[in-house]
Design an enzyme around this catalytic site. Structure first.
Site, PDB file in Angstrom:
ATOM      1  CE  LYS A  11      16.197  37.943  15.152  1.00 18.86           C
ATOM      2  NZ  LYS A  11      17.164  38.065  16.423  1.00 18.86           N
ATOM      3  CE1 TYR A  51      14.226  43.985  16.334  1.00 14.80           C
ATOM      4  CE2 TYR A  51      14.928  44.575  14.357  1.00 14.80           C
ATOM      5  CZ  TYR A  51      14.515  43.650  15.134  1.00 14.80           C
ATOM      6  OH  TYR A  51      14.341  42.131  14.825  1.00 14.80           O
ATOM      7  CG  ASN A 114      18.269  35.108  18.356  1.00 17.37           C
ATOM      8  OD1 ASN A 114      17.776  35.621  17.410  1.00 17.37           O
ATOM      9  ND2 ASN A 114      17.803  35.655  19.464  1.00 17.37           N
ATOM     10  CG  HIS A 117      11.268  39.606  15.953  1.00 14.56           C
ATOM     11  ND1 HIS A 117      11.663  40.199  16.879  1.00 14.56           N
ATOM     12  CD2 HIS A 117      10.197  39.584  15.498  1.00 14.56           C
ATOM     13  CE1 HIS A 117      10.405  40.823  17.230  1.00 14.56           C
ATOM     14  NE2 HIS A 117       9.688  40.498  16.528  1.00 14.56           N
ATOM     15  CD  GLU A 128       6.806  42.495  16.475  1.00 15.49           C
ATOM     16  OE1 GLU A 128       7.613  42.891  17.370  1.00 15.49           O
ATOM     17  OE2 GLU A 128       6.734  41.371  16.372  1.00 15.49           O
TER      18      GLU A 128
END
Length: 140
Positions: A11, A51, A114, A117, A128
């Site tokens: 990310k 998303y 975080n 993913h 995905e």
């Protein structure tokens, strides 16, 4: 044991801190192979499409803003039980709750930032992976 593929995203918080190589070491040290990888900057449309499952959630707009805020590294990991293995390597979504030795414990800043993913099921992994990669881009 089944050889699987899963999508991994490094990310914006992690790419901004130049952690791509350190994060990839976690995967490779655990026996996962990186069979496809590219650094991209998501458009708002791409983030919203990826998303879309969270579209009705209160954090959807903020999540899409964050994922467009800087480059990400999308990659396909391959190995024995790659989906579960990757999720164990990543650690809990909230870095404060992640186990020592996980990516999120080592590098995550908060629940959103975080650092990584990962797909949560074989069905979502296929969706995905296909969102970001064509078959010709995956070198198994």
């Amino acid at each position: 044991m089944a050889i699987e593929r899963t999508l991994s995203i490094i990310k914006p918080d992690a790419t901004a801190r130049n952690l791509t190589g350190k994060i990839n070491t976690f995967f490779e040290d655990a026996g996962l192979r990186i069979v496809a990888q590219k650094r991209i900057r998501l458009t708002r449309e791409q983030a919203e499409g990826f998303y879309a499952v969270h579209k009705e959630r209160s954090f959807f707009g903020e999540l899409c803003d964050y994922m467009c805020s800087g480059p990400v590294v999308v990659q396909v990991l391959e190995g024995e039980n790659a989906i579960l293995q990757n999720r164990e390597i990543m650690g809990a979504t909230n870095p404060a709750n992640a186990d020592e030795g996980t990516i999120r414990k080592a590098f995550g800043e908060d629940v959103q930032a975080n650092s990584v993913h990962g797909s949560d099921s074989p069905e979502n992994a296929a969706i995905e992976i296909n969102y970001f990669f064509s078959d010709i881009e995956i070198a198994g």
